[in-house]
Design a protein around this motif. Structure first.
Motif, mmCIF file in Angstrom:
data_model
loop_
_atom_site.group_PDB
_atom_site.id
_atom_site.type_symbol
_atom_site.label_atom_id
_atom_site.label_comp_id
_atom_site.label_asym_id
_atom_site.label_seq_id
_atom_site.Cartn_x
_atom_site.Cartn_y
_atom_site.Cartn_z
ATOM 1 N N PHE A 86 74.664 92.422 64.542
ATOM 2 C CA PHE A 86 73.491 93.073 65.102
ATOM 3 C C PHE A 86 72.247 92.744 64.288
ATOM 4 O O PHE A 86 72.309 92.638 63.060
ATOM 5 N N SER A 87 71.124 92.629 64.970
ATOM 6 C CA SER A 87 69.822 92.507 64.317
ATOM 7 C C SER A 87 69.043 93.788 64.569
ATOM 8 O O SER A 87 68.822 94.173 65.718
ATOM 9 N N PHE A 88 68.603 94.453 63.500
ATOM 10 C CA PHE A 88 67.868 95.705 63.627
ATOM 11 C C PHE A 88 66.361 95.536 63.464
ATOM 12 O O PHE A 88 65.605 96.479 63.670
ATOM 13 N N GLY A 89 65.932 94.335 63.051
ATOM 14 C CA GLY A 89 64.528 94.174 62.726
ATOM 15 C C GLY A 89 64.180 95.029 61.514
ATOM 16 O O GLY A 89 65.040 95.325 60.680
ATOM 17 N N ALA A 90 62.919 95.467 61.421
ATOM 18 C CA ALA A 90 62.496 96.296 60.284
ATOM 19 C C ALA A 90 62.511 97.786 60.619
ATOM 20 O O ALA A 90 62.284 98.622 59.736
ATOM 21 N N LYS A 91 62.818 98.133 61.876
ATOM 22 C CA LYS A 91 62.683 99.523 62.338
ATOM 23 C C LYS A 91 63.526 100.504 61.526
ATOM 24 O O LYS A 91 63.031 101.532 61.056
ATOM 25 N N LYS A 92 64.813 100.213 61.342
ATOM 26 C CA LYS A 92 65.684 101.168 60.657
ATOM 27 C C LYS A 92 65.286 101.327 59.195
ATOM 28 O O LYS A 92 65.288 102.438 58.645
ATOM 29 N N CYS A 93 64.928 100.232 58.541
ATOM 30 C CA CYS A 93 64.509 100.324 57.144
ATOM 31 C C CYS A 93 63.230 101.155 57.017
ATOM 32 O O CYS A 93 63.079 101.943 56.074
ATOM 33 N N GLU A 94 62.332 101.009 57.986
ATOM 34 C CA GLU A 94 61.102 101.805 57.953
ATOM 35 C C GLU A 94 61.402 103.283 58.187
ATOM 36 O O GLU A 94 60.790 104.161 57.572
ATOM 37 N N GLU A 95 62.361 103.580 59.072
ATOM 38 C CA GLU A 95 62.764 104.970 59.308
ATOM 39 C C GLU A 95 63.326 105.609 58.040
ATOM 40 O O GLU A 95 63.196 106.822 57.823
ATOM 41 N N LEU A 96 63.947 104.776 57.200
ATOM 42 C CA LEU A 96 64.583 105.268 55.975
ATOM 43 C C LEU A 96 63.739 104.989 54.740
ATOM 44 O O LEU A 96 64.224 105.111 53.606
ATOM 45 N N VAL A 140 61.640 96.041 55.372
ATOM 46 C CA VAL A 140 62.741 95.098 55.167
ATOM 47 C C VAL A 140 63.470 94.883 56.487
ATOM 48 O O VAL A 140 63.677 95.820 57.267
ATOM 49 N N VAL A 141 63.875 93.642 56.754
ATOM 50 C CA VAL A 141 64.579 93.299 57.991
ATOM 51 C C VAL A 141 66.084 93.437 57.757
ATOM 52 O O VAL A 141 66.640 92.852 56.825
ATOM 53 N N LEU A 142 66.740 94.201 58.623
ATOM 54 C CA LEU A 142 68.156 94.546 58.453
ATOM 55 C C LEU A 142 69.050 93.847 59.466
ATOM 56 O O LEU A 142 68.718 93.758 60.651
#
Length: 416
Positions: free
Chosen positions: A265-275, A289-291
């Protein structure tokens, strides 16, 4: 290992509610024990296979620069609420509990949140990236109906890798390298010819993902295979847009049943920004950060292998993941036979060949049936008859013919 020292035994009876071929064979052969629906214990033979599979995966993950660790199974509620994945309406496979102090916790079904939160302690600058970590972790998923033996369970061993990159380009390069590594893994364990990179839905992870699907009638998924391009499309995303993107036409695709053996899976930077995981780039600017997340169900893969290769006699293990390479069957209690079998057992072991020595006082038919059921690649027989020939008899699990061979030539053949 000697059969008389192995505490697990082959058996004739299996749980009445067990309908999956993989679980039936693994239970009969003494590889696993069924604790309850969707929950299995891995006995010494089964654990040997699991560790062989893990070893191959570990080699390929290390080759990518991945570093192994082990996270906790207990998960903090507030961490998953920040990414909107705690609510049962959003993720319906949680096992949850409450500690004695009143704190709500969950049992890890995946680990993106926990590892990303941990990374805040180690990532602050572009110099700290990229970072790629992985683990072999027992996952807990509250499946509504556990089925398909060890191919869909409520508790299972998973390899999950997480990549943290500075840019989408950096992430994509690593993502592509994992794709190649996964295909190599499946090739090494014998499933390469029938495993396809598959375009699919991301489910509770992302909008889209890539799966690795192995063609098998026991599979729960329907995929559409393009054999020439060695790719497939999951039925859930089979649309004109997806086919156009992949450059294929509907009449070029073959509908088959398949089992998912891996996903990325590619999450982009969204999940890292949420955390709140950011880094400062070369210009001192704050960036997310890109996850990426990459999973292989290790115990599930074991079940798929059984389904894929088994025949009417039992399990057939690919040689590099079999619990033992040789099943040494001693027939009779004549002193010369016992001495010759004991001697060969020691010589095989000294040569680094893994051997299960059937030293039981049992008839030949029972030993041969167990050898077939267990699925060990080579059966070697020592008896009064073989001692009058070259010394022992060799047979491959998937072949009918036997070969009289001397112990010296046997060892050389197996080592080479």
């Amino acid at each position: 290992m000697k059969s008389t020292q192995l505490f697990t035994k082959t058996r004739k009876q299996i749980p009445a509610d067990e309908t999956a071929k993989n679980a039936q064979l693994l239970i009969k052969a003494g590889y696993i024990h069924k604790e309850m629906a969707g929950v299995y214990a891995f006995l010494p033979l089964g654990l040997r296979v699991v560790e062989k599979i893990k070893g191959i995966i570990r080699e390929e993950m290390n080759a990518l620069g991945g570093q192994e660790m082990l996270m906790t199974s207990l998960q903090r509620r507030e961490l998953w609420e920040r990414t909107d994945r705690w609510d049962d309406e959003k993720v319906d496979v949680w096992f949850k509990s409450t500690l004695k102090n009143g704190t709500d916790v969950g049992f890890g079904w995946s680990h993106e949140e926990a590892i990303t939160d941990m990374m805040r302690n180690f990532v602050s600058s572009y110099r700290d990236l990229p970072a790629n970590v992985y683990q072999f972790q027992t996952k807990m998923r509250n499946e509504t109906r556990a089925k398909s033996g060890i191919m869909r369970t409520r508790e299972f061993v998973m390899k999950d890798l997480y990549s943290y990159s500075r840019t989408e380009d950096e992430h994509q390069k690593f993502y592509d390298s994992v794709t190649k590594a996964y295909l190599k893994i499946f090739d090494r364990i014998g499933l390469g010819a029938d495993t396809y990179l598959t375009f699919a839905s991301g489910g509770a992870f992302t909008q889209f993902s890539h799966e690795f699907q192995t063609v098998t009638e026991a599979g729960e998924d329907t995929i559409y295979v393009h054999k020439a391009k060695k790719l497939a499309i999951n039925k859930e995303v089979l649309t004109p847009e997806v086919m156009k993107q992949l450059g294929v036409k509907r009449d070029e695709l073959e509908e088959v049943r398949a089992a998912e053996v891996g996903n990325i899976f590619s999450f982009g930077a969204k999940k890292c920004e949420e955390l709140d995981l950011y880094f400062l780039d070369e210009k001192g600017e704050k960036k997310g950060v890109v996850l990426g997340s990459y999973g292989i169900g290790v115990t599930r893969l074991m079940g798929v292998i059984v389904e894929h290769f088994a025949d009417e006699k039992g399990i057939v293990w690919p040689e590099n993941i079999a619990p033992f390479t040789v099943y040494l069957a001693r027939l009779g209690e004549d002193s010369k036979v016992v001495a010759a079998a004991d001697k060969l057992y020691k010589e095989l072991s000294t040569a680094g060949i893994e051997v299960l020595y059937d030293d039981r006082d049992e008839r030949a038919g029972a030993k041969f049936a167990d050898a077939d059921l267990l699925g060990i690649p080579y059966r070697v027989v020592i008896s009064e008859k073989t001692l009058q020939a070259d010394g022992c008899e060799l047979k491959h699990r998937t072949k009918t013919e036997t070969e009289n061979i001397s112990p010296e030539k046997l060892i050389k053949k197996l080592v080479d």
